[in-house]
Design a protein around this motif. Structure first.
Motif, PDB file in Angstrom:
ATOM      1  N   TYR A   1     -26.559  71.784  32.256  1.00  0.00           N
ATOM      2  CA  TYR A   1     -26.950  73.022  31.575  1.00  0.00           C
ATOM      3  C   TYR A   1     -25.770  73.494  30.743  1.00  0.00           C
ATOM      4  N   GLY A   2     -25.962  74.592  30.016  1.00  0.00           N
ATOM      5  CA  GLY A   2     -24.923  75.100  29.134  1.00  0.00           C
ATOM      6  C   GLY A   2     -24.009  76.097  29.823  1.00  0.00           C
ATOM      7  N   GLU A   3     -23.635  77.148  29.101  1.00  0.00           N
ATOM      8  CA  GLU A   3     -22.771  78.151  29.706  1.00  0.00           C
ATOM      9  C   GLU A   3     -23.432  78.791  30.925  1.00  0.00           C
ATOM     10  N   ASN A   4     -24.764  78.856  30.886  1.00  0.00           N
ATOM     11  CA  ASN A   4     -25.543  79.414  31.986  1.00  0.00           C
ATOM     12  C   ASN A   4     -26.669  78.446  32.352  1.00  0.00           C
ATOM     13  N   PRO A   5     -27.156  78.512  33.589  1.00  0.00           N
ATOM     14  CA  PRO A   5     -28.149  77.524  34.035  1.00  0.00           C
ATOM     15  C   PRO A   5     -29.451  77.510  33.239  1.00  0.00           C
ATOM     16  N   HIS A   6     -29.799  78.613  32.567  1.00  0.00           N
ATOM     17  CA  HIS A   6     -31.051  78.619  31.810  1.00  0.00           C
ATOM     18  C   HIS A   6     -30.896  78.023  30.410  1.00  0.00           C
ATOM     19  N   GLN A   7     -29.693  77.570  30.049  1.00  0.00           N
ATOM     20  CA  GLN A   7     -29.449  76.999  28.729  1.00  0.00           C
ATOM     21  C   GLN A   7     -29.309  75.480  28.813  1.00  0.00           C
TER      22      GLN A   7
END
Length: 529
Positions: free
Chosen positions: A219-225
């Motif tokens: 994922y990105g900076e946050n799990p939803h990204q």
């Protein structure tokens, strides 16, 4: 065979990278696929004893103009582009004696590698492929009937599908078509970027960027990204070129922070002294030069031991056993260095989740290049901040000139400030940071935060007073008012390095003189956002 599966009766193969070529072609030939090829590829197949037809036999024309013209012919492109279910297309093929080509396997002249090797202008031009991209794009456009392979990694998946189903599925041909257009786009991007540099044009009317997928991230900076890491293809040492010797997969934030740490430590010449940078959330939280790497690490850690927990540690020299032992004493996410000794690798190996990266060298802080940031609807492009304090002409603007020791600490602090998010304030003493204030809307607040961190660090270390007493201070941009300077002086700063250039420079200089503080201007600003 299902309706969307297309069998392969004829394959056109022309590759510069011949990895796995013979094995791949042999399995096609074993299934009765007719092989058509060119130049060195045809020779490699023939030398392996495979039946292969020269493209010149297909077209009736020999290669000419040093191989520049060989596949640009209706019998090649007609065979690729003809829609099999279109009666008019079939009639044209019959009328002109054009046989279908069901598989196109092409990887391009090595233009990017030629440029990276430092080749001259004419050599680079000769390594621009024309026929290859044309065939790739034609096959990708006609993916309803034709499969196209541009990557050696796709040999086995395609062969497995052909051997299992008798041909290629539409889903596979669509995937291959996307990969094909991405490859030609990246190729053209590399060529256009090279031309812009050769023409000394920084801002051409159109600029293309490309990258090769290095890894799809969890994922990105946050799990939803969602996130992925793409390598840009340059030889600059860093996270994109590093070898990971151990540890779990790097995350988006790990990659971002490791890059920040390694670019920062590259400011410190390893021939001068060992240096260590500790980064947390893309900001240095401790930086030091020392008599050894372990000495530099201990000094860097003392600046902000709380923030260093779970941070990234970058070194400007080969990681040795002493430094490795010290680093693994606290939880660390990543260690990155030009290299590591076998003993150090074994020590780090005791922490199974700790990532160890070796890069083979340091990036040149003076090198040019571009940085890119996405905005809504566009991109911001700028040249890399390659200004180095060692190359700057420092101007003493106060009555008191700095001492030699203060000058050394000033240069050190300004190197660090270059890599701290603006507004940036860096207190330093004895070639080590003793307080860092980052990313504040007010420069005064950055100065206060840096001083507060120094107080906290002194309490942890059991010191009677913070190390900012008698330190120097660096500011990434000018002091717009004297209040930021006065906050630094109150924290204990005795010398100041800053760019200068404020309309209130005279007020700031007067405040320094009144306090008996030395100040130098660099004339260079280091904003970082």
């Amino acid at each position: 065979m299902t309706r969307d599966v297309r069998s392969i009766s004829r394959a056109l193969i022309s590759v510069s990278d011949k990895t796995g070529l013979v094995a791949f072609a042999s399995r096609l030939a074993a299934r009765g696929v007719e092989l058509v090829s060119t130049g060195g590829t045809r020779k490699a197949l023939a030398d392996a004893g495979l039946p292969v037809k020269d493209v010149a036999d297909l077209t009736g024309f020999p290669e000419m103009m040093d191989g520049r013209v060989k596949t640009l012919h209706p019998k090649v492109h007609g065979g690729i582009l003809a829609v099999r279910a279109d009666a008019a297309h079939q009639a044209s093929m019959a009328e002109h004696g054009i046989a279908p080509i069901d598989l196109v396997v092409v990887n391009l002249y090595p233009f990017e590698a030629t440029v990276a090797s430092g080749a001259d202008y004419d050599t680079c031009i000769e390594n621009i492929d024309i026929g290859g991209p044309a065939m790739i794009r034609a096959a990708a456009k006609n993916h309803g009937d034709v499969a196209v392979i541009v990557d050696v990694a796709d040999y086995e998946p395609v062969l497995a599908e052909v051997e299992a189903s008798g041909g290629t599925t539409l889903a596979t041909r669509r995937r291959l078509a996307q990969a094909a257009y991405a490859r030609t786009a990246a190729y053209d991007a590399a060529i256009s970027t090279w031309f812009a540099a050769a023409n000394e044009t920084f801002a051409p009317p159109r600029r293309a960027f490309a990258g090769d997928l290095a890894e799809e991230l969890r994922y990105g900076e946050n799990p939803h990204q969602k996130a992925a890491f793409y390598a840009g293809g340059t030889a600059r040492p860093g996270v994109a070129t590093a070898r990971q010797l151990q540890g779990k997969a790097l995350s988006y934030n790990n990659l971002n922070d490791t890059d920040a740490a390694f670019e920062a430590v590259a400011e410190f010449d390893p021939a001068r002294a060992p240096a260590v940078v500790i980064v947390k959330h893309a900001n240095p939280c401790g930086v030091a030069e020392g008599a050894s790497l372990v000495d530099a690490y201990r000094k860097a850690l003392a600046c902000d031991p709380t923030s260093a927990f779970g941070g990234i540690v970058a070194l400007n020299r080969t990681l040795d056993a002493d430094a490795a032992k010290a680093i693994v004493e606290i939880f660390t996410e990543v260690i990155v260095a030009p290299d590591a000794t076998e003993e150090a690798i074994a020590i780090v190996g005791s922490k199974k989740n700790l990532r160890l990266l070796v890069t083979g060298g340091l990036p040149d802080p003076r090198a040019g290049g571009l940085t890119v940031k996405s905005l809504a609807g566009g991109l911001l492009v700028q040249g890399r901040d390659n200004a180095v304090v060692d190359d700057m002409e420092l101007k003493v603007v106060t009555k008191r000139a700095p001492t030699a020791a203060e000058l050394a600490d000033m240069a050190f602090a300004f190197r660090v400030a270059k890599h701290v998010k603006s507004n940036a304030i860096v207190y330093a003493k004895d070639l080590a940071t003793v307080g860092i204030g980052a990313g504040q809307m007010s420069r005064v607040d950055s100065a206060r935060i840096a001083a507060r961190k120094a107080i906290d660090a002194a309490e942890v270390a059991g010191l009677a007073a913070p190390l900012t007493r008698g330190c120097v201070v660096a500011s990434d941009a000018f002091f717009p008012f004297a209040d930021g300077l006065m906050t630094a002086i109150e924290a204990g700063a005795k010398a100041v390095i800053q760019p200068g250039g404020s309309i209130r420079d005279a007020d700031v200089i007067a405040a320094a003189d009144a306090a008996g503080v030395a100040m130098v201007f660099t004339g260079v600003r280091h904003f970082r956002h």
